[in-house]
Design a protein around this motif. Structure first.
Motif, PDB file in Angstrom:
ATOM      1  N   GLU A  24      -3.699  26.333  -5.000  1.00 36.14           N
ATOM      2  CA  GLU A  24      -2.333  26.525  -5.679  1.00 36.14           C
ATOM      3  C   GLU A  24      -1.313  26.012  -4.841  1.00 36.14           C
ATOM      4  O   GLU A  24      -0.434  25.013  -4.979  1.00 36.14           O
ATOM      5  CB  GLU A  24      -1.964  28.123  -5.875  1.00 36.14           C
ATOM      6  N   TYR A  28       0.960  22.666  -5.124  1.00 33.73           N
ATOM      7  CA  TYR A  28       2.353  22.710  -5.327  1.00 33.73           C
ATOM      8  C   TYR A  28       2.748  21.641  -4.023  1.00 33.73           C
ATOM      9  O   TYR A  28       3.778  20.767  -4.436  1.00 33.73           O
ATOM     10  CB  TYR A  28       2.770  23.881  -4.650  1.00 33.73           C
ATOM     11  N   LEU A  44       8.968  26.808  -4.802  1.00 33.06           N
ATOM     12  CA  LEU A  44       7.576  27.604  -5.447  1.00 33.06           C
ATOM     13  C   LEU A  44       8.119  29.176  -5.748  1.00 33.06           C
ATOM     14  O   LEU A  44       8.730  29.863  -4.908  1.00 33.06           O
ATOM     15  CB  LEU A  44       6.627  27.749  -4.408  1.00 33.06           C
ATOM     16  N   GLN A  46       7.482  32.858  -7.127  1.00 37.07           N
ATOM     17  CA  GLN A  46       6.290  33.503  -7.270  1.00 37.07           C
ATOM     18  C   GLN A  46       6.142  34.275  -8.657  1.00 37.07           C
ATOM     19  O   GLN A  46       5.161  34.451  -9.184  1.00 37.07           O
ATOM     20  CB  GLN A  46       6.237  34.587  -6.277  1.00 37.07           C
ATOM     21  N   SER A  49       4.725  31.746 -10.733  1.00 39.66           N
ATOM     22  CA  SER A  49       3.329  31.504 -10.493  1.00 39.66           C
ATOM     23  C   SER A  49       2.400  32.780 -10.807  1.00 39.66           C
ATOM     24  O   SER A  49       1.235  32.414 -11.186  1.00 39.66           O
ATOM     25  CB  SER A  49       3.011  31.445  -8.891  1.00 39.66           C
ATOM     26  N   SER A  52       1.813  32.044 -14.495  1.00 38.42           N
ATOM     27  CA  SER A  52       0.913  30.699 -14.584  1.00 38.42           C
ATOM     28  C   SER A  52      -0.545  31.301 -14.268  1.00 38.42           C
ATOM     29  O   SER A  52      -1.411  31.036 -15.101  1.00 38.42           O
ATOM     30  CB  SER A  52       1.262  29.849 -13.545  1.00 38.42           C
ATOM     31  N   ARG A  53      -0.694  32.105 -13.162  1.00 40.99           N
ATOM     32  CA  ARG A  53      -1.897  32.620 -12.940  1.00 40.99           C
ATOM     33  C   ARG A  53      -2.616  33.520 -13.944  1.00 40.99           C
ATOM     34  O   ARG A  53      -3.813  33.572 -14.332  1.00 40.99           O
ATOM     35  CB  ARG A  53      -1.981  33.454 -11.697  1.00 40.99           C
ATOM     36  N   GLY A 116       5.926  26.821 -10.689  1.00 43.56           N
ATOM     37  CA  GLY A 116       4.798  28.054 -10.459  1.00 43.56           C
ATOM     38  C   GLY A 116       3.557  27.471 -10.854  1.00 43.56           C
ATOM     39  O   GLY A 116       3.369  26.579 -11.828  1.00 43.56           O
ATOM     40  N   GLY A 118      -0.459  28.491 -11.107  1.00 44.76           N
ATOM     41  CA  GLY A 118      -1.637  29.406 -11.358  1.00 44.76           C
ATOM     42  C   GLY A 118      -2.960  28.970 -11.440  1.00 44.76           C
ATOM     43  O   GLY A 118      -3.093  28.120 -12.241  1.00 44.76           O
TER      44      GLY A 118
END
Length: 134
Positions: A24, A28, A44, A46, A49, A52-53, A116, A118
């Protein structure tokens, strides 16, 4: 209404020693370095992210690149083979494949300020990637 653009990607198997967070961060860094050349760096985020994750986990569990058009304004899907085995190489493959598609490139080159990323790496070595911009 806030505009969010999403890019989806699955890389066909890599060696599983890659750590998800390292991949990740490498993605980025690769995208942000590209954006800096256009005088537009990204932060970035969180929250992006995490979303996305979660989406990457869902795609991996269902084994498909799923599009939910009620959530995503635009979705991009790419597949590739022959990925090298370092985090940096994975990140370069992701960025290069997006840049080789006009619709992907347009999303990346828009004046977004947040990103973000993931990533999920499954037990077969497939890398599932979701990238969200805001």
């Amino acid at each position: 209404m806030k505009t969010i653009k999403t890019l989806l990607f699955v890389l066909l198997p890599i060696i599983s020693f890659c750590q998800t967070s390292d991949v990740e961060n490498a993605i980025y860094d690769e995208i942000n370095n590209y954006k800096k050349k256009q005088n537009n760096s990204l932060v970035l985020n969180q929250e992006l992210s995490s979303v996305s994750r979660k989406h990457s986990i869902h795609m991996q569990k269902t084994n498909e690149l799923e599009h939910d058009y009620s959530i995503y304004e635009e979705e991009i899907v790419q597949r590739t083979n022959n990925v090298n085995r370092t985090n940096s190489d994975v990140a370069k493959v992701v960025l290069n494949n997006f840049l080789n598609s006009p619709s992907h490139k347009e999303i990346i080159e828009n004046k977004h300020h947040k990103i973000g990323v993931g990533v999920v790496i499954d037990n077969l070595g497939y890398v599932w990637v979701t990238i969200r911009f805001s």
